[in-house]
Design an enzyme around this catalytic site. Structure first.
Site, PDB file in Angstrom:
ATOM      1  N   CYS A  90      -4.497  -1.301  -2.455  1.00 41.38           N
ATOM      2  CA  CYS A  90      -4.610   0.141  -2.687  1.00 41.38           C
ATOM      3  C   CYS A  90      -5.401   0.354  -3.977  1.00 41.38           C
ATOM      4  CB  CYS A  90      -3.212   0.736  -2.816  1.00 41.38           C
ATOM      5  SG  CYS A  90      -3.215   2.489  -3.223  1.00 41.38           S
ATOM      6  N   ASN A  91      -6.541   0.997  -3.843  1.00 35.44           N
ATOM      7  CA  ASN A  91      -7.372   1.257  -5.032  1.00 35.44           C
ATOM      8  C   ASN A  91      -6.674   2.190  -6.009  1.00 35.44           C
ATOM      9  OD1 ASN A  91     -10.495   0.458  -4.218  1.00 35.44           O
ATOM     10  ND2 ASN A  91      -9.255   0.994  -2.462  1.00 35.44           N
TER      11      ASN A  91
ATOM     12  N   GLY B 143      -2.908   9.511  -4.075  1.00 37.11           N
ATOM     13  CA  GLY B 143      -4.066  10.192  -4.665  1.00 37.11           C
ATOM     14  C   GLY B 143      -3.690  11.374  -5.542  1.00 37.11           C
TER      15      GLY B 143
ATOM     16  N   ASP C 295       0.858  -1.203   0.000  1.00 36.99           N
ATOM     17  CA  ASP C 295       0.000   0.000   0.000  1.00 36.99           C
ATOM     18  C   ASP C 295       0.884   1.240   0.000  1.00 36.99           C
ATOM     19  OD1 ASP C 295      -2.507   1.410   0.144  1.00 36.99           O
ATOM     20  OD2 ASP C 295      -2.161   1.770   2.260  1.00 36.99           O
ATOM     21  N   SER C 296       0.258   2.391  -0.220  1.00 39.42           N
ATOM     22  CA  SER C 296       1.013   3.645  -0.205  1.00 39.42           C
ATOM     23  C   SER C 296       1.403   4.032   1.222  1.00 39.42           C
ATOM     24  CB  SER C 296       0.157   4.764  -0.796  1.00 39.42           C
ATOM     25  OG  SER C 296      -1.028   4.900  -0.046  1.00 39.42           O
TER      26      SER C 296
ATOM     27  N   CYS D 274     -10.898   3.297  -0.653  1.00 37.11           N
ATOM     28  CA  CYS D 274      -9.492   3.571  -0.315  1.00 37.11           C
ATOM     29  C   CYS D 274      -9.229   2.788   0.961  1.00 37.11           C
ATOM     30  CB  CYS D 274      -9.282   5.062  -0.075  1.00 37.11           C
ATOM     31  SG  CYS D 274      -7.677   5.456   0.651  1.00 37.11           S
ATOM     32  N   THR D 275      -8.135   2.053   0.976  1.00 32.39           N
ATOM     33  CA  THR D 275      -7.872   1.152   2.110  1.00 32.39           C
ATOM     34  C   THR D 275      -7.662   1.896   3.420  1.00 32.39           C
ATOM     35  OG1 THR D 275      -5.570   1.167   1.418  1.00 32.39           O
ATOM     36  CG2 THR D 275      -6.906  -0.706   0.741  1.00 32.39           C
ATOM     37  N   HIS D 276      -7.360   3.179   3.354  1.00 36.94           N
ATOM     38  CA  HIS D 276      -7.178   3.949   4.589  1.00 36.94           C
ATOM     39  C   HIS D 276      -8.511   4.222   5.307  1.00 36.94           C
ATOM     40  CE1 HIS D 276      -3.194   4.759   3.049  1.00 36.94           C
ATOM     41  NE2 HIS D 276      -2.876   5.392   4.160  1.00 36.94           N
TER      42      HIS D 276
HETATM   43  N1  DGL Z   1      -4.790   3.670   0.400  1.00 37.49           N
HETATM   44  C1  DGL Z   1      -4.815   4.091  -0.943  1.00 37.49           C
HETATM   45  C2  DGL Z   1      -6.062   3.598  -1.682  1.00 37.49           C
HETATM   46  O1  DGL Z   1      -6.557   2.568  -1.401  1.00 37.49           O
HETATM   47  C3  DGL Z   1      -4.525   5.513  -1.267  1.00 37.49           C
HETATM   48  C4  DGL Z   1      -4.167   6.555  -0.257  1.00 37.49           C
HETATM   49  C5  DGL Z   1      -3.196   7.555  -0.867  1.00 37.49           C
HETATM   50  O2  DGL Z   1      -2.023   7.191  -0.952  1.00 37.49           O
HETATM   51  O3  DGL Z   1      -3.618   8.639  -1.319  1.00 37.49           O
HETATM   52  O4  DGL Z   1      -6.561   4.203  -2.588  1.00 37.49           O
END
Ligand code: DGL
Length: 263
Positions: free
Chosen positions: A74-75, A43, A10-11, A189-191
């Site tokens: 991560c989407n 993003g 993930d990011s 978004c996984t966050h």
């Molecule tokens: N967690 C990431 C997602 O699923 C993106 C968050 C980011 O790095 O902006 O999209």
């Protein structure tokens, strides 16, 4: 390489929402969690640059960890990079994460669904195609949030979140139209699942929040099940690695809390 770990990428720390589900479903596997914190937030990246960055990172990750499977949790990344990763590393199975538009379209009763994602995911052709293919009978509002992923990172590290800021970010998801109201918000978004209780609290009316983590973990399990069992399961430690090479104390503590040894 089938005895290798499952690599969860993930990011930042949002992919932990997928890791926790994956571990429940795959207790016999070792995991390596990779946070591309040097690239966070995804993003705001331009598509081609992000694509190239992730493909390049995987050359090193595959060499170092020899994973049996890579899960892109991560989407924002998955909606562009999956074809390039599969082409560059054809021997490694990849599982991606894409907005849960289909289950949302199947479950909505009001016919009004919102997809809450990063600005990157909202712009993707992939996301638009998902809506065209699976949600043509419902109204889908795409909401690109500039700040929620960062708010979730802060919350995960410090336990603090500015609730007014969360409210402002989620507000565009709530639509009223001819007596009907949005009844499902897709957390794309996984966050975001880490902030879902605050989102519930700040929402103008109750909705179902779809967190796709379990479905993604199930997809990974279906592939892992076809591979031989992990040989070094009993004494294998789960690792976390940060592309900055320099996670701070709060990040280290968080990883420790998830039972991950920082590499
Ligand atoms: N967690 C990431 C997602 O699923 C993106 C968050 C980011 O790095 O902006 O999209």
């Amino acid at each position: 390489m089938s005895e290798g770990p499952v690599l969860v990428f993930d990011s930042g720390i949002g992919g932990l929402s997928v890791l926790r589900e994956a571990r429940v479903l795959m207790p016999g596997r070792r995991f390596v969690y990779v946070a591309d914190d040097a690239g966070f937030p995804y993003g705001r990246w331009e598509e081609a640059a992000l694509n190239d960055r992730i493909v390049a990172l995987f050359a090193d990750l595959i060499g170092r960890h020899k994973p049996a499977l890579a899960l892109i949790a991560c989407n924002t990344a998955s909606t562009i990079v999956m074809p390039a990763l599969r082409k560059a590393y054809p021997d490694l199975p990849f599982v991606g994460t894409v907005p849960a538009v289909k289950p949302a379209a199947e479950r909505t009763r009001s016919g009004l669904v919102s997809v809450l994602a990063t600005p990157g995911t909202v712009k993707r052709q992939y996301t638009r195609d998902l809506i065209r293919d699976y949600a043509d009978k419902v109204h889908v509002r795409l909401v690109g949030s500039e700040n929620l992923a960062s708010l979730a990172e802060t919350y995960m590290r410090s336990g603090f979140v500015d609730e007014a800021a969360v409210k402002a970010e989620i507000e565009p998801c709530f639509v009223s139209h001819e007596g009907r109201q949005t009844d499902i918000v897709v957390l794309a978004c996984t966050h975001f699942p880490f902030l879902v209780n605050r989102m519930r609290k700040m929402a103008p009316w109750p909705v179902d929040w779809i967190d796709p983590a379990e479905a993604i973990a199930r997809r990974a399990l279906a592939i892992v099940d076809t591979l031989p069992k992990n040989a070094d399961f009993s004494d294998g430690r789960d690792l976390a690695t940060f592309t900055s090479g320099n996670p701070d104390l709060a990040q280290r503590r968080l990883m420790h809390g998830f039972g991950l040894t920082v590499d």
